[in-house]
Design a protein around this motif. Structure first.
Motif, mmCIF file in Angstrom:
data_model
loop_
_atom_site.group_PDB
_atom_site.id
_atom_site.type_symbol
_atom_site.label_atom_id
_atom_site.label_comp_id
_atom_site.label_asym_id
_atom_site.label_seq_id
_atom_site.Cartn_x
_atom_site.Cartn_y
_atom_site.Cartn_z
ATOM 1 N N UNK A 25 0.798 -1.217 0.000
ATOM 2 C CA UNK A 25 0.000 0.000 0.000
ATOM 3 C C UNK A 25 0.830 1.265 0.000
ATOM 4 N N UNK A 26 2.074 1.185 0.449
ATOM 5 C CA UNK A 26 2.936 2.363 0.515
ATOM 6 C C UNK A 26 3.403 2.854 -0.856
ATOM 7 N N UNK A 44 0.519 10.332 2.655
ATOM 8 C CA UNK A 44 1.264 9.663 3.722
ATOM 9 C C UNK A 44 0.404 8.563 4.335
ATOM 10 N N UNK A 45 1.098 7.659 5.033
ATOM 11 C CA UNK A 45 0.406 6.596 5.750
ATOM 12 C C UNK A 45 0.368 6.980 7.215
ATOM 13 N N UNK A 46 -0.796 6.839 7.822
ATOM 14 C CA UNK A 46 -0.988 7.115 9.238
ATOM 15 C C UNK A 46 -1.506 5.827 9.874
ATOM 16 N N UNK A 89 -7.919 14.186 1.406
ATOM 17 C CA UNK A 89 -8.550 12.877 1.579
ATOM 18 C C UNK A 89 -7.910 12.162 2.755
ATOM 19 N N UNK A 90 -8.677 11.227 3.327
ATOM 20 C CA UNK A 90 -8.232 10.545 4.535
ATOM 21 C C UNK A 90 -8.985 9.240 4.693
ATOM 22 N N UNK A 91 -8.443 8.376 5.564
ATOM 23 C CA UNK A 91 -9.135 7.143 5.942
ATOM 24 C C UNK A 91 -9.084 6.019 4.933
ATOM 25 N N UNK A 92 -8.255 6.127 3.914
ATOM 26 C CA UNK A 92 -8.190 5.061 2.907
ATOM 27 C C UNK A 92 -7.403 3.869 3.446
ATOM 28 N N UNK A 93 -7.912 2.673 3.201
ATOM 29 C CA UNK A 93 -7.205 1.457 3.569
ATOM 30 C C UNK A 93 -6.845 0.688 2.307
ATOM 31 N N UNK A 94 -5.692 0.034 2.345
ATOM 32 C CA UNK A 94 -5.224 -0.720 1.184
ATOM 33 C C UNK A 94 -5.759 -2.140 1.251
ATOM 34 N N UNK A 95 -6.402 -2.559 0.163
ATOM 35 C CA UNK A 95 -6.943 -3.904 0.091
ATOM 36 C C UNK A 95 -6.984 -4.369 -1.359
ATOM 37 N N UNK A 96 -6.356 -5.487 -1.638
ATOM 38 C CA UNK A 96 -6.407 -6.130 -2.961
ATOM 39 C C UNK A 96 -6.043 -5.188 -4.109
ATOM 40 N N UNK A 97 -4.993 -4.409 -3.940
ATOM 41 C CA UNK A 97 -4.507 -3.565 -5.028
ATOM 42 C C UNK A 97 -5.169 -2.201 -5.144
ATOM 43 N N UNK A 98 -6.093 -1.880 -4.245
ATOM 44 C CA UNK A 98 -6.765 -0.576 -4.275
ATOM 45 C C UNK A 98 -6.789 0.024 -2.874
#
Length: 143
Positions: A25-26, A44-46, A89-98
């Motif tokens: 995800x990074x 950035x990742x938080x 934007x905020x709160x995005x989580x990485x899952x299955x390439x997105x």
């Protein structure tokens, strides 16, 4: 023997400090230009989520020299905050390439909507905002 112990220690500690991405995800972490290249964003990742803030604008000020502000915010108390430095934007989580399940705020509309991201290539990021079934996408380029 001492040389082997020292070399092993250096390799171990050096390897752990090397700037490897901690997860797939990074890949979006870094700076990105908007479609029209008039803004630059820092992603950035938080913890386990990703966010972005506006870090550069081609025209950050009005003609009178005052900074552009969040004038369309539905909350009157926030209308005086400058656009530069704002989280978009905020709160995005990485899952299955997105990157999914996030929120994005548009200062032009003064509206917060659901958003997701996907890498089109290593240097192109597609940001999609949606309200129900209505979706709108923008492509950012890596800075």
């Amino acid at each position: 023997m001492m040389k082997i112990v020292m070399l092993t220690t250096l390799l171990f500690f050096g390897w752990n400090r090397w700037p490897w991405p901690t997860n797939d995800g990074d890949r979006i972490v870094g700076q990105w230009y908007s479609e029209d290249r008039n803004q630059k964003y820092e992603i950035s990742r938080n913890g386990t989520t990703y966010s972005a803030k506006l870090v550069w604008m081609a025209e950050p000020n009005h003609p009178d020299g005052s900074p552009k502000r969040d004038e369309n915010n539905p909350d009157p108390a926030k209308r005086q905050q400058p656009l530069l430095g704002m989280t978009v934007f905020w709160g995005l989580t990485y899952r299955n390439g997105s990157w999914i399940d996030g929120k994005t705020y548009s200062p032009k509309q003064g509206r917060t909507v659901d958003c997701s991201l996907r890498l089109r290539s290593n240097n192109e990021l597609e940001l999609t905002g949606s309200i129900g079934i209505v979706k709108r996408s923008r492509t950012w380029k890596r800075a």
